[in-house]
Design an enzyme around this catalytic site. Sequence first.
Site, PDB file in Angstrom:
ATOM      1  N   ASP A 226     -35.803  -7.842  24.988  1.00  0.00           N
ATOM      2  CA  ASP A 226     -34.944  -8.576  25.911  1.00  0.00           C
ATOM      3  C   ASP A 226     -35.699  -9.773  26.482  1.00  0.00           C
ATOM      4  O   ASP A 226     -36.879  -9.674  26.831  1.00  0.00           O
ATOM      5  CB  ASP A 226     -34.522  -7.633  27.040  1.00  0.00           C
ATOM      6  CG  ASP A 226     -33.562  -8.275  28.011  1.00  0.00           C
ATOM      7  OD1 ASP A 226     -32.457  -8.656  27.590  1.00  0.00           O
ATOM      8  OD2 ASP A 226     -33.923  -8.399  29.196  1.00  0.00           O
ATOM      9  N   GLU A 275     -49.670  -0.412  12.720  1.00  0.00           N
ATOM     10  CA  GLU A 275     -50.440   0.831  12.599  1.00  0.00           C
ATOM     11  C   GLU A 275     -49.548   2.007  12.209  1.00  0.00           C
ATOM     12  O   GLU A 275     -50.036   3.031  11.739  1.00  0.00           O
ATOM     13  CB  GLU A 275     -51.117   1.164  13.935  1.00  0.00           C
ATOM     14  CG  GLU A 275     -52.178   0.176  14.372  1.00  0.00           C
ATOM     15  CD  GLU A 275     -52.680   0.500  15.772  1.00  0.00           C
ATOM     16  OE1 GLU A 275     -52.338   1.601  16.282  1.00  0.00           O
ATOM     17  OE2 GLU A 275     -53.396  -0.330  16.358  1.00  0.00           O
TER      18      GLU A 275
END
Length: 560
Positions: A226, A275
């Site tokens: 956002d 990751e």
Amino acid sequence: MSQQPSAAPAPTSAVATVSERHDWWRDAVIYQVYPRSFADSNGDGMGDLEGVRTRLPYLRDLGVDAVWLSPFYASPQADAGYDVADYRAVDPMFGTLLDADALIRDAHALGLRIIVDLVPNHSSDQYEWFRRALAEGPGSPSRDRYHFRPGKGKNGELPPNDWESIFGGPAWTRVTEPDGTPGEWYLHLFAPEQPDFNWEHPAVGDEFRSILRFWLDMGVDGFRIDVAHGMVKAEGLPDLGSHEQLKLLGNDVMPFFDQDGVHAIYRQWRRILDEYSGERIFVAEAWTPTVERTANYVRPDELHQAFNFQYLGTHWDAGELRTVIDRTLDAMRPVGAPATWVLSNHDVTRHATRFANPAGLGTQIRLAGDRELGLRRARAATLLMLALPGSAYVYQGEELGLPDVVDLPDEVRQDPAYFRGAGQDGFRDGCRVPIPWTREGSSYGFGDGGSWLPQPAGWGELSVEAQTGEPGSTLELYREALAVRRSTADLGAGDAVEWLRAPEGVVAFRRGDFVCVANTTGESVALPAYGRVLLASGEITETADEAKVPADTTVWWTRV
């Protein structure tokens, strides 16, 4: 205290199901769920996570790839959950962390991915950090995590600068200090209940990296960010030097939006995301002056996608559409990111109503317009959008052809911008009315206890029940379009279209053996028969070598 999720591992079959497609996000169709308006499981009139979970098979059958959930975090709800009080907890009105965990697991088992909202520009004024900052007073380390400043004027009675809130009025609110005296001011680019974080403070970055890992460990497949163009403010918080600043948004780089410093944050975040297995993604809500500046957010080491607001704001006009399509594809090609296409969301008037009105009224409209015209154009615009290279976003209920509810009584409105007297128009409630599932019932199948915003009479005839299996219904058009899109090799990912010669007012392009033609005029046009018709948004008439395409209609052809 944050609730803890179940420790049970995700089913192996579910993980395999959502990992089958490499680079899935490059051509994904992502469905936005506004949780409070989607499905209510407990009859309190408010949608919730369990309601979403029970409707996941509907979304699978619709044919979407992922579900983006608007905020469900613990919040005082000053701005419909975009004022977060605890980023690691679910608001009780939506359920618990166990409900979120169950939703993620069920979605994966159905082959759907889950994207959650992240709100990093500001917190709630009930967030622990901000409450501590107020209690500790001027000069405290806690205040450094936000933008606290002394006011101007003889007694500090004027805001620190001339910035205006997106919701209207000054972007600053003065606090009462612990000793009861008028004190410093704090920055809030939105409502006063939404103080902006100071991203120059290292604790802010540390906190959000931890929040990312919390939800990634829960199994979410990505984040919609956002106000992704906010967070970093120009050094010194300089005056803008003008009033009616909202009119400048989208036209200029502002000292509080689209600052270059945001990109260092996203490069850090991308390393965290990489990751994790399963191709998790970031999607930016970035309002920028140009699509070229939007492309900065999706460079290879930053975010994966960014909303294409330039396309959302384009009129139903062939020339304008072709221009924005070209500019979008040209901007994304150098950074290797997919274009995105979107027609509606929870902040703008639904496109079935925008297209029902004359061009030039903006994206928040309180006029019903010509309902039949709006629906016809909305259906045509959908097929055009789904034919373009890249990823597409669908807002809940647009597959039902829902219009905006433009006649909500003032006393039921809940959009905070509506009550501020200036700023945004404040009519976002019209696109947030709970969607209809059945022809009858207290809330047309939304739940057993009514709905938090009143639904209009006749809503049941637009319901999932009324449209399912109905030839020519908007719901069946979406289902067929998404099935064809998934099974047609030349649709989905890509970075270019081949424009075809066409009459004025007609958009026509080829992608391999696939051809899309959209007639944006008010008259039928005669066109070559480009092959076998795959799908059309309206009735077309064909001869051996020609097709008559009605006004405001899109057709898909294939040469094979």
